[in-house]
Structure formats: C-alpha cells, structure tokens
Design an enzyme around this catalytic site. Structure first.
Site, PDB file in Angstrom:
ATOM      1  N   TYR A   1      32.126  32.292  35.434  1.00 20.16           N
ATOM      2  CA  TYR A   1      30.902  32.381  36.443  1.00 20.16           C
ATOM      3  C   TYR A   1      29.667  32.975  35.645  1.00 20.16           C
ATOM      4  O   TYR A   1      28.709  32.792  36.004  1.00 20.16           O
ATOM      5  CB  TYR A   1      31.361  33.311  37.610  1.00 20.16           C
ATOM      6  CG  TYR A   1      32.206  32.821  38.667  1.00 20.16           C
ATOM      7  CD1 TYR A   1      32.997  31.196  38.673  1.00 20.16           C
ATOM      8  CD2 TYR A   1      32.304  33.505  39.795  1.00 20.16           C
ATOM      9  CE1 TYR A   1      33.585  30.903  39.553  1.00 20.16           C
ATOM     10  CE2 TYR A   1      33.096  33.072  40.788  1.00 20.16           C
ATOM     11  CZ  TYR A   1      33.693  31.610  40.669  1.00 20.16           C
ATOM     12  OH  TYR A   1      34.724  31.321  41.695  1.00 20.16           O
ATOM     13  N   GLY A   2      30.124  33.795  34.861  1.00 19.38           N
ATOM     14  CA  GLY A   2      29.085  34.739  34.042  1.00 19.38           C
ATOM     15  C   GLY A   2      27.904  33.953  33.568  1.00 19.38           C
ATOM     16  O   GLY A   2      26.637  34.509  33.292  1.00 19.38           O
TER      17      GLY A   2
ATOM     18  N   ASP B   1      38.948  35.741  42.228  1.00 22.98           N
ATOM     19  CA  ASP B   1      38.042  36.071  40.767  1.00 22.98           C
ATOM     20  C   ASP B   1      37.763  34.572  40.347  1.00 22.98           C
ATOM     21  O   ASP B   1      38.260  33.579  40.910  1.00 22.98           O
ATOM     22  CB  ASP B   1      39.112  36.533  40.054  1.00 22.98           C
ATOM     23  CG  ASP B   1      38.187  36.922  38.567  1.00 22.98           C
ATOM     24  OD1 ASP B   1      37.029  37.340  38.498  1.00 22.98           O
ATOM     25  OD2 ASP B   1      38.758  37.014  37.496  1.00 22.98           O
ATOM     26  N   SER B   2      36.830  34.483  39.492  1.00 16.66           N
ATOM     27  CA  SER B   2      36.719  33.229  38.708  1.00 16.66           C
ATOM     28  C   SER B   2      37.826  32.951  37.836  1.00 16.66           C
ATOM     29  O   SER B   2      37.809  31.630  37.377  1.00 16.66           O
ATOM     30  CB  SER B   2      35.319  33.608  37.702  1.00 16.66           C
ATOM     31  OG  SER B   2      35.875  34.554  36.629  1.00 16.66           O
TER      32      SER B   2
ATOM     33  N   CYS C   1      35.723  40.327  41.020  1.00 16.35           N
ATOM     34  CA  CYS C   1      34.897  39.916  40.091  1.00 16.35           C
ATOM     35  C   CYS C   1      33.636  40.422  40.103  1.00 16.35           C
ATOM     36  O   CYS C   1      32.973  40.421  41.239  1.00 16.35           O
ATOM     37  CB  CYS C   1      34.849  38.401  40.293  1.00 16.35           C
ATOM     38  SG  CYS C   1      33.742  37.474  39.234  1.00 16.35           S
ATOM     39  N   ASN C   2      33.075  41.075  38.914  1.00 19.20           N
ATOM     40  CA  ASN C   2      31.890  41.813  38.998  1.00 19.20           C
ATOM     41  C   ASN C   2      30.644  40.786  39.324  1.00 19.20           C
ATOM     42  O   ASN C   2      29.787  41.112  39.913  1.00 19.20           O
ATOM     43  CB  ASN C   2      31.723  42.614  37.635  1.00 19.20           C
ATOM     44  CG  ASN C   2      32.675  43.692  37.720  1.00 19.20           C
ATOM     45  OD1 ASN C   2      32.297  44.909  37.703  1.00 19.20           O
ATOM     46  ND2 ASN C   2      33.852  43.535  37.169  1.00 19.20           N
ATOM     47  N   THR C   3      30.984  39.748  38.570  1.00 21.79           N
ATOM     48  CA  THR C   3      29.707  38.622  38.660  1.00 21.79           C
ATOM     49  C   THR C   3      29.521  37.992  40.084  1.00 21.79           C
ATOM     50  O   THR C   3      28.571  38.096  40.567  1.00 21.79           O
ATOM     51  CB  THR C   3      30.132  37.729  37.891  1.00 21.79           C
ATOM     52  OG1 THR C   3      30.803  38.078  36.316  1.00 21.79           O
ATOM     53  CG2 THR C   3      29.114  36.735  37.502  1.00 21.79           C
TER      54      THR C   3
ATOM     55  N   CYS D   1      33.815  44.187  33.839  1.00 27.11           N
ATOM     56  CA  CYS D   1      34.393  42.508  34.273  1.00 27.11           C
ATOM     57  C   CYS D   1      35.848  42.755  34.297  1.00 27.11           C
ATOM     58  O   CYS D   1      36.533  43.237  33.389  1.00 27.11           O
ATOM     59  CB  CYS D   1      34.051  41.588  32.925  1.00 27.11           C
ATOM     60  SG  CYS D   1      34.812  40.136  32.991  1.00 27.11           S
ATOM     61  N   THR D   2      36.283  42.147  35.536  1.00 34.66           N
ATOM     62  CA  THR D   2      37.779  42.424  35.727  1.00 34.66           C
ATOM     63  C   THR D   2      38.633  41.746  34.532  1.00 34.66           C
ATOM     64  O   THR D   2      39.916  42.156  34.660  1.00 34.66           O
ATOM     65  CB  THR D   2      38.100  41.861  37.131  1.00 34.66           C
ATOM     66  OG1 THR D   2      37.766  40.424  37.073  1.00 34.66           O
ATOM     67  CG2 THR D   2      37.342  42.639  38.106  1.00 34.66           C
ATOM     68  N   HIS D   3      38.416  40.717  33.688  1.00 29.90           N
ATOM     69  CA  HIS D   3      39.096  40.376  32.582  1.00 29.90           C
ATOM     70  C   HIS D   3      39.223  41.309  31.585  1.00 29.90           C
ATOM     71  O   HIS D   3      40.303  41.241  30.875  1.00 29.90           O
ATOM     72  CB  HIS D   3      38.309  39.071  32.106  1.00 29.90           C
ATOM     73  CG  HIS D   3      38.464  37.828  32.798  1.00 29.90           C
ATOM     74  ND1 HIS D   3      37.859  37.802  34.058  1.00 29.90           N
ATOM     75  CD2 HIS D   3      39.141  36.615  32.628  1.00 29.90           C
ATOM     76  CE1 HIS D   3      37.984  36.551  34.454  1.00 29.90           C
ATOM     77  NE2 HIS D   3      38.904  35.849  33.607  1.00 29.90           N
TER      78      HIS D   3
HETATM   79  N1  DGL Z   1      36.222  38.589  36.106  1.00 32.65           N
HETATM   80  C1  DGL Z   1      34.679  38.179  36.388  1.00 32.65           C
HETATM   81  C2  DGL Z   1      34.005  39.329  36.147  1.00 32.65           C
HETATM   82  O1  DGL Z   1      34.462  40.421  36.785  1.00 32.65           O
HETATM   83  C3  DGL Z   1      34.508  37.166  34.969  1.00 32.65           C
HETATM   84  C4  DGL Z   1      33.036  36.445  35.296  1.00 32.65           C
HETATM   85  C5  DGL Z   1      33.340  35.149  34.576  1.00 32.65           C
HETATM   86  O2  DGL Z   1      33.823  34.435  34.869  1.00 32.65           O
HETATM   87  O3  DGL Z   1      32.290  35.148  33.879  1.00 32.65           O
HETATM   88  O4  DGL Z   1      32.856  39.410  36.140  1.00 32.65           O
END
Ligand code: DGL
Length: 259
Positions: free
Chosen positions: A42-43, A10-11, A73-75, A183-185
């Site tokens: 990453y977003g 993930d990011s 990570c969705n992004t 978003c996984t956060h």
């Molecule tokens: N956990 C990432 C997601 O699911 C966060 C992306 C980010 O770093 O902006 O999109």
C-alpha cells in the site's frame, strides 16, 4: 454482539505482528484476519487508492459481523482511519509510528523512523511529528522494498540485510538512540535489526499498545467476549496462503479468498 469476532486487516502478512499481541492479551476473543497481499504494498499507492482498499477490507469484515476493526497497517491508518470512522458505526483501532515515546525518552535527541512512503507523507504523521518532535533530529527513512521482500517470505535474506544496513546508516551517523518501526511488517525484521544496531539503540513498535487499546475500547463499549470457549481464529488472504501460514508458524489454517 460480544461473541462476534474482532476484524484485523493489513495490506498483507505484516499485521499478524499486531494480531499476535491482540491474541496474547485477549485469548478468548474470536478474530478474523484479512491479508490484502494481492494489493501490497500500500505504501507506494496514493491516498485515494489506500482509502478505497481500506473501505473494501472494512466492508468485508463488517459483512462477517465483526464488532470492532483493527487497522493493522500504519499506511492505511495514517491515510484512511478518519474516513473509516466517519463512514462506519463500529469502533476502529489504528496504528501509527510511536514517535511520542521515542521523542520523550531520547537522550541523544535524535530518533530514526522507518516506515513506508505512504505513512511518512501522510498528514497524520506530520501532525504527530510536529507535536512531539520539538528540538529533536528526526531521521525519516522509507523502507523501500522491504514489504515486497517480506511478502515473498524472504525474512532473513541477504537482500533484506543489505537494504536495512543502508537504511539505518544515516540514522547511526546522526547518533539516534531510538528507532521507531512505522510498519507492521517490520517487527519480523527484529532479529536482523538487533544484529545491525548498536546496543544503545532501542527499537520501538506499537503492537503491544494497540492490543491494550483494543482491550480498553472493547471494555468501554461492553464488547468483551463473555464466552470462555476456545477462540476461533480465521485467516484469509488473496495472496499465497502458504506465506501467511508460514509467518503464523503453521499454527493456523489459512484460506485463499478472491476479494
Ligand atoms: N504493514 C503495512 C504498514 O504498516 C505495510 C504497508 C505496505 O503495504 O506498504 O504500513
């Protein structure tokens, strides 16, 4: 190969919400978690930058002999998974906002989606939304600032609560009955969301579905771990190891890695 680890990246620390689901469903699987916190969020990056970072994470995990990679990570999934699948032989599991179950079950015909700018502007997200959201009001909201604050370890702060309140207001005005966490956060914000949302609004996140899909793909490829030894779970970050350690309730060692 069967006893090789599952790689998860993930990011940052958010993908641990997915790692937990995988570890719960597949406790005998060895895992390597990679948090690219130094490059979060990453977003806010462009597609090409997200792709390059996803390639870098993937190559690290492949060099550690991972048998399958979960893009937690969705992004990164919505911007890079098709490229990763094209470039590398091993199976990839991704995560996308679960718009389909929300759309199918919504009674008010209005659903909210909270995700990063990178996810909401991706082609894959648009394709999925067009496919499933016919006749539905979809309130898309960028969770600006949330990933940054979570990465700082501020999960219950007043600042996050104020941001969230503002983000869900237009959704409540539109009478949503489903909120999709894209978003996984964000699963780490569940206690705050439950406090802020009326009881009739259900929250959907895809963590459990990703774990089930991981199991199915391992089975299909004859890659399930055959050993009943205690699994080895390794965590690496290029950010602050204490923040990753904290989100794992201090249950695991975290190693700093300059990658
Ligand atoms: N956990 C990432 C997601 O699911 C966060 C992306 C980010 O770093 O902006 O999109």
């Amino acid at each position: 190969m069967n006893n090789n680890p599952i790689g998860v990246f993930d990011s940052g620390i958010g993908g641990t919400s997915i790692w937990r689901e995988i570890n719960m469903l597949l406790p005998h699987e060895n895992t390597i978690y990679l948090a690219d916190s130094a490059n979060a969020p990453y977003g806010l990056k462009g597609k090409e930058a997200i792709r390059q970072l996803s390639i870098k994470n993937t190559e690290y995990l492949i060099n550690q002999d991972c048998k399958l990679i979960v893009v937690a990570c969705n992004t990164a999934t919505t911007n890079a998974i098709s490229l990763l699948r094209k470039n590398y032989q091993i199976p990839f599991i991704g995560i996308e906002p679960a718009i389909k179950p929300a759309a199918l079950n919504s009674k008010t015909k209005a659903v909210g989606i909270l995700a990063t700018k990178g996810t909401l502007s991706s082609e894959l997200f648009h394709t999925t939304t067009t496919l499933y959201a016919h006749g539905l009001t979809v309130i898309e909201q960028v969770g600006e600032g949330l990933v940054e604050l979570i990465e700082m370890g501020n999960i219950n702060s007043q600042e996050i609560k104020t941001l969230l309140k503002g983000y869900i207001k237009p959704m409540l005005d539109a009478d949503i009955d489903y909120l999709v966490l894209g978003c996984t956060h964000y699963p780490y914000l569940m206690p705050l969301l439950l406090e802020l949302l009326p009881k009739n609004v259900k929250i959907i996140d895809s963590g459990e579905a990703v774990a089930r899909q991981t199991k199915a793909v391992l089975e299909k490829n004859n890659l399930l771990n055959t050993s009943f030894l205690k699994a080895k779970n390794q965590f690496f970050t290029n950010g602050n190891p204490n923040i990753l350690k904290n989100i794992l309730n201090n249950d695991f060692e975290v190693t700093y890695l300059d990658f």
